[in-house]
Write a protein that holds these residues in place. Structure first.
Motif, PDB file in Angstrom:
ATOM      1  N   ALA A 517      48.232 -23.174 142.034  1.00  0.00           N
ATOM      2  CA  ALA A 517      49.010 -24.328 141.073  1.00  0.00           C
ATOM      3  C   ALA A 517      48.147 -24.493 139.902  1.00  0.00           C
ATOM      4  O   ALA A 517      48.705 -24.515 138.935  1.00  0.00           O
ATOM      5  CB  ALA A 517      49.225 -25.574 141.914  1.00  0.00           C
ATOM      6  N   ALA A 518      46.753 -24.637 139.908  1.00  0.00           N
ATOM      7  CA  ALA A 518      46.320 -24.713 138.476  1.00  0.00           C
ATOM      8  C   ALA A 518      46.536 -23.612 137.782  1.00  0.00           C
ATOM      9  O   ALA A 518      46.463 -23.887 136.619  1.00  0.00           O
ATOM     10  CB  ALA A 518      44.862 -25.045 138.951  1.00  0.00           C
ATOM     11  N   HIS A 519      46.210 -22.332 138.442  1.00  0.00           N
ATOM     12  CA  HIS A 519      46.216 -21.113 137.549  1.00  0.00           C
ATOM     13  C   HIS A 519      47.650 -21.138 136.987  1.00  0.00           C
ATOM     14  O   HIS A 519      47.860 -20.800 135.749  1.00  0.00           O
ATOM     15  CB  HIS A 519      46.196 -19.954 138.255  1.00  0.00           C
ATOM     16  CG  HIS A 519      46.267 -18.633 137.740  1.00  0.00           C
ATOM     17  ND1 HIS A 519      45.523 -17.958 136.855  1.00  0.00           N
ATOM     18  CD2 HIS A 519      47.345 -17.834 137.942  1.00  0.00           C
ATOM     19  CE1 HIS A 519      45.785 -16.897 136.352  1.00  0.00           C
ATOM     20  NE2 HIS A 519      47.025 -16.583 136.938  1.00  0.00           N
ATOM     21  N   ALA A 520      48.542 -21.434 137.655  1.00  0.00           N
ATOM     22  CA  ALA A 520      49.995 -21.385 137.092  1.00  0.00           C
ATOM     23  C   ALA A 520      50.377 -22.164 136.093  1.00  0.00           C
ATOM     24  O   ALA A 520      50.909 -21.851 134.904  1.00  0.00           O
ATOM     25  CB  ALA A 520      51.054 -21.523 138.345  1.00  0.00           C
ATOM     26  N   LEU A 521      49.642 -23.338 136.017  1.00  0.00           N
ATOM     27  CA  LEU A 521      49.847 -24.320 134.853  1.00  0.00           C
ATOM     28  C   LEU A 521      48.990 -23.643 133.730  1.00  0.00           C
ATOM     29  O   LEU A 521      49.415 -24.082 132.467  1.00  0.00           O
ATOM     30  CB  LEU A 521      49.200 -25.806 135.251  1.00  0.00           C
ATOM     31  CG  LEU A 521      50.134 -26.819 136.185  1.00  0.00           C
ATOM     32  CD1 LEU A 521      49.395 -28.162 136.456  1.00  0.00           C
ATOM     33  CD2 LEU A 521      51.100 -27.063 135.179  1.00  0.00           C
ATOM     34  N   ARG A 522      47.803 -23.345 133.676  1.00  0.00           N
ATOM     35  CA  ARG A 522      47.230 -22.902 132.650  1.00  0.00           C
ATOM     36  C   ARG A 522      48.029 -21.560 132.160  1.00  0.00           C
ATOM     37  O   ARG A 522      48.151 -21.563 130.828  1.00  0.00           O
ATOM     38  CB  ARG A 522      45.806 -22.372 133.103  1.00  0.00           C
ATOM     39  CG  ARG A 522      44.822 -23.494 133.368  1.00  0.00           C
ATOM     40  CD  ARG A 522      43.489 -22.896 133.487  1.00  0.00           C
ATOM     41  NE  ARG A 522      43.416 -21.659 134.482  1.00  0.00           N
ATOM     42  CZ  ARG A 522      43.000 -22.048 135.716  1.00  0.00           C
ATOM     43  NH1 ARG A 522      42.824 -23.035 136.267  1.00  0.00           N
ATOM     44  NH2 ARG A 522      42.870 -21.008 136.616  1.00  0.00           N
ATOM     45  N   THR A 523      48.557 -20.641 132.697  1.00  0.00           N
ATOM     46  CA  THR A 523      49.396 -19.594 132.265  1.00  0.00           C
ATOM     47  C   THR A 523      50.526 -19.898 131.794  1.00  0.00           C
ATOM     48  O   THR A 523      51.009 -19.124 130.855  1.00  0.00           O
ATOM     49  CB  THR A 523      49.525 -18.433 133.609  1.00  0.00           C
ATOM     50  OG1 THR A 523      48.025 -18.365 134.157  1.00  0.00           O
ATOM     51  CG2 THR A 523      49.912 -17.149 133.014  1.00  0.00           C
ATOM     52  N   ALA A 524      51.190 -20.800 132.318  1.00  0.00           N
ATOM     53  CA  ALA A 524      52.540 -21.333 131.928  1.00  0.00           C
ATOM     54  C   ALA A 524      52.527 -21.901 130.312  1.00  0.00           C
ATOM     55  O   ALA A 524      53.335 -21.664 129.719  1.00  0.00           O
ATOM     56  CB  ALA A 524      53.062 -22.081 132.894  1.00  0.00           C
ATOM     57  N   ARG A 525      51.390 -22.722 130.166  1.00  0.00           N
ATOM     58  CA  ARG A 525      51.100 -23.335 128.972  1.00  0.00           C
ATOM     59  C   ARG A 525      51.977 -24.276 128.321  1.00  0.00           C
ATOM     60  O   ARG A 525      51.917 -24.852 127.371  1.00  0.00           O
ATOM     61  CB  ARG A 525      51.036 -22.128 128.039  1.00  0.00           C
ATOM     62  CG  ARG A 525      50.271 -20.967 128.324  1.00  0.00           C
ATOM     63  CD  ARG A 525      49.549 -19.941 127.005  1.00  0.00           C
ATOM     64  NE  ARG A 525      50.887 -19.749 126.175  1.00  0.00           N
ATOM     65  CZ  ARG A 525      51.851 -18.705 126.412  1.00  0.00           C
ATOM     66  NH1 ARG A 525      51.698 -17.878 127.338  1.00  0.00           N
ATOM     67  NH2 ARG A 525      52.887 -18.520 125.763  1.00  0.00           N
ATOM     68  N   ALA A 526      52.991 -24.714 128.988  1.00  0.00           N
ATOM     69  CA  ALA A 526      53.999 -25.631 128.633  1.00  0.00           C
ATOM     70  C   ALA A 526      54.119 -26.835 129.699  1.00  0.00           C
ATOM     71  O   ALA A 526      55.024 -27.618 129.517  1.00  0.00           O
ATOM     72  CB  ALA A 526      55.298 -25.048 128.473  1.00  0.00           C
ATOM     73  N   GLY A 527      53.278 -26.916 130.583  1.00  0.00           N
ATOM     74  CA  GLY A 527      53.261 -28.203 131.532  1.00  0.00           C
ATOM     75  C   GLY A 527      54.178 -27.985 132.532  1.00  0.00           C
ATOM     76  O   GLY A 527      54.646 -26.949 132.852  1.00  0.00           O
ATOM     77  N   GLY A 528      53.887 -28.906 133.609  1.00  0.00           N
ATOM     78  CA  GLY A 528      54.727 -29.020 134.793  1.00  0.00           C
ATOM     79  C   GLY A 528      55.154 -30.356 135.177  1.00  0.00           C
ATOM     80  O   GLY A 528      54.420 -31.202 135.064  1.00  0.00           O
ATOM     81  N   THR A 529      56.174 -30.505 135.750  1.00  0.00           N
ATOM     82  CA  THR A 529      56.989 -31.503 136.312  1.00  0.00           C
ATOM     83  C   THR A 529      57.406 -31.598 137.625  1.00  0.00           C
ATOM     84  O   THR A 529      57.572 -30.603 138.087  1.00  0.00           O
ATOM     85  CB  THR A 529      58.005 -32.076 135.419  1.00  0.00           C
ATOM     86  OG1 THR A 529      57.552 -32.073 134.048  1.00  0.00           O
ATOM     87  CG2 THR A 529      58.837 -33.349 135.708  1.00  0.00           C
TER      88      THR A 529
END
Length: 590
Positions: A517-529
Motif C-alpha cells: 500500500a505504501a508503494h502504491a501511494l508513492r507511485t500514484a503521486r496524487a494521494g489516497g482516500t
C-alpha cells in the motif's frame, strides 16, 4: 379493395400514408412505414402477435399486410396508419413517456403488474381512436365492428373495452361487442368513456384511474386473443434509452383513485369525501423526492420492451442516479500547453469528416468540386502556448462487495452510486478510471486497466459477490509495480467499511500489505482516500500507540498517508461523492 391480395394492397397502403400523416397535421413527418408482404418479413422487423406495431427507437410504423388481409381490414389503410402515427404523435409519443405511463399503471395493478403493457396499449388506443373518429371523421368504429363479426364467448374485459367505444361514439349497445344487459359492465363502460374525455389533455394523469377500472376484469381474464391482436406498443421501447425514471414523480405517490370516486369524471363533488387522502408522510416524501429501487426500474424498462439483462438495467439506473451529482474532477497543471498551428493542406477523401473540408482552398484549386479529387483539408501541428496545460488526475477506484453490502441490482447500493458519481465526474474531466469490485482475494472484477468507457466502469460497479471479506492486495501491487513517473498521477480511492484493513495483510508472495500500500501511494503521486462506513468516527488523538483492534490499523493507515473519511450511514456516501473533489483536490493549479 376487399378482394385484393396482400401484394395488391402494397401500393394502396403507400398512397394512404400521406393522408394518414395529414390527419394529425400537415407538418407531421415520420419515416415511411414498413409494409411487410409476408409474416416472415414482419417477424424480422419485430412484429409478432399483432397486425401492426410502432418502434420508438427509429420512429417507424410496421404493418403485417397478410395479417391485415386475414382480418378483413384491407379497406382501412388510412385508419390503421393514422392510428399508428397517433402513437408517435399523441400517446405515448416518446420512449420516456412510454416508460412513465407504464410506471403509473403498474402502481395501480398490485400483483398484476405483468399486464401493465396491455393496459397502457388499450388506454392509448382509446385516446387516439376517439380523436380520429370524432375530429378526423375516420371509420375507426368500422374496424371494431369488423373484429366483432363472427366472434362468440367474449370475455368481460373485451366487452368492457368495446362498451367504452360504444359510449364514446354513441353506438347502439352491443354493436361493437359491448355489454347489452349487464348493468355493471355498462356502468363501468360509461366511466371509462368519461375518463377518456376528461383526461384527453392530461392523459398521463388518467392512466392509473383507467388501470384501476380494468383491475377487477383482469382478475377474471387470463387472456383474450382479440386484445392480443391490438397490442401495437408491446415492444415499442426496444432499442431506446428512456430518461427520468430513477425517481418517482409527485403524482405517482398519490393513492390510486378509481374513476367512480373522481369528481372530475363523475361530476359529483360529493364523492370527493370518499376519496383517499394523502397523509403528511406522502407530502414529505414528495418534497424530498423518492428514488425507485433498481429492480423496479428494470421491471419498468422490461415492460417498455427493452431486452436487457439485470446488469444492463442496473448500469442505466446508476448512471441516471449519478448524473445530477456529477462534478468536474480536479486537474493538475503542466508546464506548458500546446496550441494548434496550421501547417498546410492535404487531400480530403471519402470517409474523412465532412466538416474538415476547407471549401475556400478547394474552390481556389478548381471551381468544379470532385470529392476525393479536388477537395482538400487543413493540416495542423502543435506549438507551445502561453498558458499551462491542465492534465486530469486518473482514478483508481476499489469498491467493497462483500456480504455486508447490498446487491446493487436489487436495492440501491450507496457504495455503487458514490462510485458512479466520482467515476463519471472523472471521465467528464478527461481522466481515466480503473474500477475494481472485490469481496475476497479470488473474488474480484475489474476494468481492463485505466479506461474511458462509462459502460465498462459501471458494469464492474453494479456487480455483486456477497462473500467473505478479504481485499485482493495483488491488484494494488500489480497496478503500481511498473508504473513510471512519466505517466499520469493517480488518486486511489477505497469505498468500504472496517473490512478494508484486510488490505494490510500479507499477499500470496509473503509481501507485507503495508509495504504494498505504501508503494502504491508513492507511485500514484496524487494521494489516497478511504471512505468507510464505521460505527464511530476515528479518535482525533490516541496517546497509546499500541491501541488494540481495528482502530489501531486505521490510525496507522492514516499516519501512512491515507485520508480516512468516516460515514455513519451509507446514505452519507452520496454527499461524500459530491464533495470529494472539492474537499481534496480543488486547489488552484500550480
Amino acid at each position: 379493395m376487399s378482394g385484393t391480395t396482400p401484394g395488391d394492397m402494397l401500393e394502396a397502403w403507400r398512397a394512404a400514408w400521406p393522408q394518414a400523416l395529414a390527419d394529425w397535421s400537415r407538418f407531421t413527418r415520420l419515416q415511411d412505414p414498413r409494409l411487410c408482404g409476408s409474416s416472415v418479413e414482419a417477424a424480422a422487423e419485430g412484429l409478432t402477435g399483432s397486425f401492426a406495431m410502432i418502434r420508438l427507437a427509429d420512429q417507424r410504423v410496421v404493418i403485417d399486410l397478410p395479417q391485415v388481409h386475414r382480418l378483413g381490414l384491407q379497406d382501412h389503410a388510412r385508419e390503421i396508419l393514422a392510428h399508428e402515427i397517433g402513437h408517435h404523435v399523441l400517446a405515448p409519443a416518446t420512449a420516456s413517456d412510454h416508460a412513465r405511463l407504464l410506471a403509473r399503471i403498474r402502481r395501480a395493478l398490485p400483483t398484476l403488474e405483468v399486464h401493465a403493457p396491455m393496459v397502457a396499449n388499450l388506454y392509448t388506443d382509446l385516446l387516439i381512436n376517439d380523436r380520429l373518429q370524432r375530429q378526423c371523421g375516420l371509420r375507426m368504429a368500422d374496424i371494431y365492428r369488423r373484429l366483432a363479426e363472427g366472434t362468440q364467448g367474449s370475455t368481460s374485459l373485451w366487452m368492457l373495452y368495446m362498451g367504452i367505444y360504444e359510449q364514446l361514439w354513441q353506438q347502439p349497445a352491443g354493436l361493437l361487442g359491448g355489454p347489452v344487459d349487464d348493468a355493471s359492465l355498462r356502468g363501468d363502460a360509461w366511466l371509462g368513456a368519461r375518463l377518456v374525455r376528461a383526461y384527453a389533455g392530461e392523459w398521463m394523469l388518467g392512466a392509473s384511474r383507467f388501470a384501476a377500472l380494468l383491475l377487477p376484469y383482469l382478475l377474471q381474464t387470463v387472456s383474450d386473443a382479440r386484445v392480443d391482436a391490438l397490442m401495437d406498443t408491446r415492444h415499442a421501447g426496444r432499442g431506446t434509452r428512456p430518461a427520468g425514471l430513477d425517481r418517482l414523480e409527485d403524482d405517482e405517490l398519490e393513492p390510486v383513485l378509481h374513476p367512480a370516486l373522481d369528481p372530475r369524471i363523475t361530476g359529483d363533488d360529493g364523492h370527493a369525501a370518499d376519496a383517499p387522502l394523502v397523509d403528511a408522510g406522502d407530502e414529505i416524501a414528495r418534497a424530498a423526492g423518492q428514488a425507485r429501487e433498481p429492480f423496479e426500474y428494470g421491471e419498468i424498462l422490461a415492460a417498455a420492451g427493452l431486452d436487457l439483462d439485470p446488469r444492463q438495467f442496473a448500469v442505466r439506473y446508476y448512471r441516471e442516479r449519478a448524473l445530477p451529482h456529477l462534478i468536474r474532477f480536479p486537474v493538475s497543471a503542466q508546464p506548458q500547453a500546446l496550441e494548434p498551428e496550421m501547417e498546410g493542406l492535404q487531400p480530403w477523401e471519402a470517409g474523412d469528416p465532412l466538416d474538415a473540408v476547407d471549401w475556400l482552398q478547394t474552390l481556389m484549386q478548381s471551381p468544379t468540386v470532385i470529392p476525393g479529387v479536388t477537395t482538400v483539408q487543413r493540416v495542423y501541428g502543435l506549438s507551445p502556448g502561453c498558458e499551462p496545460a491542465a492534465e486530469p488526475i486518473d482514478l483508481d477506484l476499489y469498491v467493497d462487495s462483500s456480504g455486508s453490502m447490498p446487491d446493487p441490482q436489487r436495492v440501491t447500493s450507496w457504495l455503487t452510486l458514490a462510485g458512479a458519481v466520482i467515476a463519471l465526474s472523472a471521465l467528464r474531466a478527461g481522466a481515466r478510471v480503473q474500477a475494481t469490485l472485490w469481496s475476497g482475494k479470488r473474488q474480484y472484477l475489474h476494468t481492463d486497466g485505466f479506461v474511458r468507457s462509462e459502460d465498462a466502469i459501471l458494469e464492474v460497479l453494479v456487480g455483486y459477490f456477497g462473500g467473505a471479506t478479504a481485499f485482493p492486495i495483488h491488484r494494488l501491487r500489480e497496478t503500481y509495480a511498473q508504473r513510471g513517473r512519466s505517466e499520469r498521477a493517480v488518486h486511489i480511492l477505497h469505498i468500504s467499511d472496517d473490512g478494508i484493513t484486510t488490505m494490510f495483510e500479507d499477499d500470496e508472495r509473503g509481501n507485507s500489505g503495508w509495504d504494498v500500500a505504501a508503494h502504491a501511494l508513492r507511485t500514484a503521486r496524487a494521494g489516497g482516500t478511504m471512505a468507510l462506513n464505521l460505527f464511530s468516527p476515528l479518535p482525533e488523538g490516541i496517546a497509546d500507540a499500541s491501541a488494540s483492534g481495528w482502530t489501531a490499523d486505521l490510525l496507522r493507515a492514516r499516519d501512512a498517508g491515507w485520508n480516512i473519511h468516516v460515514v455513519r450511514d451509507m446514505t452519507d456516501l452520496l454527499a461524500f461523492a459530491r464533495d470529494f473533489s472539492q474537499r481534496h483536490y480543488a486547489q488552484a493549479p500550480r
